[in-house]
Design a protein around this motif. Structure first.
Motif: not given
Length: 58
Positions: A17-20, A23-25, A44-50
């Motif tokens: 989940g973290i890797g995905f 990559a999505l961000a 680096i922010l990952g899901w927060l940016y998504v």
């Protein structure tokens, strides 16, 4: 013993989940900003940016 196997599955799921999310961000950030620097920062922010993009810019 059954609890250990459940824990291993949860760790694997979180790892993917973290890797995905990163990559999505990166993909969303680069397509929106056309900047490699912002893509790295948002990766680096990952899901927060998504989530931010989905709520405020999408």
């Amino acid at each position: 013993m059954n609890g250990s196997r459940y824990y291993g599955v949860r760790v694997e799921g979180a790892k993917y989940g973290i890797g995905f999310g990163s990559a999505l961000a990166i993909t969303i950030s680069y397509s929106a900003n056309h900047s490699i620097l912002w893509a790295i920062i948002d990766g680096i922010l990952g899901w927060l940016y998504v989530v931010y993009f989905a709520l405020f810019r999408g």
